[in-house]
Design a protein around this motif. Structure first.
Motif, mmCIF file in Angstrom:
data_model
loop_
_atom_site.group_PDB
_atom_site.id
_atom_site.type_symbol
_atom_site.label_atom_id
_atom_site.label_comp_id
_atom_site.label_asym_id
_atom_site.label_seq_id
_atom_site.Cartn_x
_atom_site.Cartn_y
_atom_site.Cartn_z
ATOM 1 N N PHE A 5 3.135 -4.614 1.582
ATOM 2 C CA PHE A 5 3.878 -3.492 1.021
ATOM 3 C C PHE A 5 5.307 -3.552 1.526
ATOM 4 O O PHE A 5 5.584 -4.056 2.603
ATOM 5 C CB PHE A 5 3.235 -2.162 1.431
ATOM 6 N N ASP A 6 6.228 -3.011 0.722
ATOM 7 C CA ASP A 6 7.612 -2.946 1.166
ATOM 8 C C ASP A 6 7.972 -1.498 1.485
ATOM 9 O O ASP A 6 7.194 -0.590 1.244
ATOM 10 C CB ASP A 6 8.568 -3.557 0.131
ATOM 11 N N GLU A 7 9.148 -1.319 2.010
ATOM 12 C CA GLU A 7 9.597 0.001 2.441
ATOM 13 C C GLU A 7 10.337 0.759 1.332
ATOM 14 O O GLU A 7 10.769 1.881 1.537
ATOM 15 C CB GLU A 7 10.542 -0.134 3.650
ATOM 16 N N LYS A 8 10.462 0.159 0.149
ATOM 17 C CA LYS A 8 11.280 0.737 -0.911
ATOM 18 C C LYS A 8 10.635 1.915 -1.620
ATOM 19 O O LYS A 8 11.324 2.753 -2.161
ATOM 20 C CB LYS A 8 11.631 -0.340 -1.937
ATOM 21 N N SER A 9 9.310 1.952 -1.660
ATOM 22 C CA SER A 9 8.634 3.050 -2.353
ATOM 23 C C SER A 9 7.334 3.379 -1.630
ATOM 24 O O SER A 9 6.834 2.568 -0.842
ATOM 25 C CB SER A 9 8.367 2.668 -3.816
ATOM 26 N N PRO A 10 6.775 4.556 -1.888
ATOM 27 C CA PRO A 10 5.538 4.952 -1.217
ATOM 28 C C PRO A 10 4.409 3.944 -1.473
ATOM 29 O O PRO A 10 4.314 3.363 -2.566
ATOM 30 C CB PRO A 10 5.197 6.308 -1.848
ATOM 31 N N ILE A 11 3.570 3.752 -0.474
ATOM 32 C CA ILE A 11 2.488 2.778 -0.565
ATOM 33 C C ILE A 11 1.552 3.098 -1.720
ATOM 34 O O ILE A 11 1.136 2.206 -2.451
ATOM 35 C CB ILE A 11 1.739 2.668 0.777
ATOM 36 N N TYR A 12 1.232 4.372 -1.931
ATOM 37 C CA TYR A 12 0.300 4.701 -3.011
ATOM 38 C C TYR A 12 0.856 4.308 -4.373
ATOM 39 O O TYR A 12 0.115 3.887 -5.266
ATOM 40 C CB TYR A 12 -0.116 6.179 -2.964
ATOM 41 N N ILE A 13 2.176 4.395 -4.543
ATOM 42 C CA ILE A 13 2.808 3.979 -5.802
ATOM 43 C C ILE A 13 2.696 2.463 -5.950
ATOM 44 O O ILE A 13 2.403 1.955 -7.038
ATOM 45 C CB ILE A 13 4.292 4.419 -5.855
ATOM 46 N N GLN A 14 2.916 1.740 -4.864
ATOM 47 C CA GLN A 14 2.806 0.279 -4.902
ATOM 48 C C GLN A 14 1.375 -0.153 -5.226
ATOM 49 O O GLN A 14 1.165 -1.102 -5.989
ATOM 50 C CB GLN A 14 3.252 -0.319 -3.573
ATOM 51 N N ILE A 15 0.396 0.555 -4.671
ATOM 52 C CA ILE A 15 -1.009 0.252 -4.960
ATOM 53 C C ILE A 15 -1.307 0.522 -6.428
ATOM 54 O O ILE A 15 -1.931 -0.305 -7.111
ATOM 55 C CB ILE A 15 -1.948 1.073 -4.053
ATOM 56 N N ALA A 16 -0.858 1.662 -6.922
ATOM 57 C CA ALA A 16 -1.074 2.004 -8.329
ATOM 58 C C ALA A 16 -0.439 0.941 -9.232
ATOM 59 O O ALA A 16 -1.046 0.512 -10.215
ATOM 60 C CB ALA A 16 -0.517 3.393 -8.634
ATOM 61 N N GLN A 17 0.768 0.491 -8.885
ATOM 62 C CA GLN A 17 1.446 -0.549 -9.669
ATOM 63 C C GLN A 17 0.649 -1.851 -9.653
ATOM 64 O O GLN A 17 0.517 -2.525 -10.667
ATOM 65 C CB GLN A 17 2.854 -0.810 -9.119
ATOM 66 N N HIS A 18 0.120 -2.187 -8.476
ATOM 67 C CA HIS A 18 -0.670 -3.416 -8.324
ATOM 68 C C HIS A 18 -1.910 -3.376 -9.226
ATOM 69 O O HIS A 18 -2.199 -4.332 -9.950
ATOM 70 C CB HIS A 18 -1.068 -3.580 -6.850
ATOM 71 N N ILE A 19 -2.617 -2.263 -9.193
ATOM 72 C CA ILE A 19 -3.827 -2.119 -10.002
ATOM 73 C C ILE A 19 -3.458 -2.088 -11.489
ATOM 74 O O ILE A 19 -4.126 -2.713 -12.318
ATOM 75 C CB ILE A 19 -4.618 -0.857 -9.589
ATOM 76 N N LYS A 20 -2.370 -1.397 -11.818
ATOM 77 C CA LYS A 20 -1.912 -1.338 -13.208
ATOM 78 C C LYS A 20 -1.588 -2.748 -13.709
ATOM 79 O O LYS A 20 -1.938 -3.111 -14.833
ATOM 80 C CB LYS A 20 -0.684 -0.438 -13.313
#
Length: 122
Positions: A5-20
Motif C-alpha cells: 500500500f502507498d501513503e497517497k490514499s486510505p488503505i480501504y480505498i486501495q483495497i477496493a480498487q484492487h478488488i475492482k
C-alpha cells in the motif's frame, strides 16, 4: 503475503480498487463468491475492519452484493462492470497524460511516445 500500500490514499480505498481491478479484468468472474472478510484481511495483511470498509465501498458502488449468511458476490450486471472498467481506464489515462505534461510533453507528443512504447521501440 500482505499487499503493498502507498501513503497517497486510505488503505480501504486501495483495497477496493484492487478488488475492482480484479473484477473488471475478469480475474474474479461475474457471480463469483468473494472470500470472507477475515480471509481477505489475512491475505492483504490488514485489520478485518479495514477490509470490511473496503467491501462496504464496493457494495455502495454496486460491484458486489451481500447475501445474508451466504457471503458476498460479484454483481451479475455486466453493464455496470463495463462502466467501472471505463471509469478505471479513464482514471489511468488521466494520470498518464497529467504526468507526461508535467514532464514537458505536449499533447501532440504524447501519442507518438505511447505508440513507440507499445511497439517496443523505447
Amino acid at each position: 503475503m500482505s499487499w503493498n500500500f502507498d501513503e497517497k490514499s486510505p488503505i480501504y480505498i486501495q483495497i477496493a480498487q484492487h478488488i475492482k481491478m480484479q473484477i473488471v479484468s475478469q480475474e474474479i468472474k461475474i457471480g463469483d463468491q468473494l472470500p470472507t472478510v477475515r480471509e481477505y484481511a489475512e491475505q492483504a495483511g490488514v485489520n478485518p475492519n479495514t477490509m470490511q470498509r473496503a467491501f462496504s465501498e464496493l457494495e455502495r458502488e454496486g460491484i458486489v452484493y451481500s447475501q445474508r449468511t451466504a457471503g458476498r458476490f460479484v454483481t451479475e450486471d455486466q453493464a455496470l462492470i463495463d462502466q467501472k472498467r471505463r471509469e478505471l481506464s479513464r482514471s489511468e489515462l488521466e494520470s498518464f497524460v497529467t504526468n507526461m505534461v508535467k514532464m514537458g510533453f505536449t499533447v501532440n507528443q504524447i501519442l507518438p511516445e505511447l505508440e513507440l512504447y507499445l511497439k517496443g521501440d523505447s
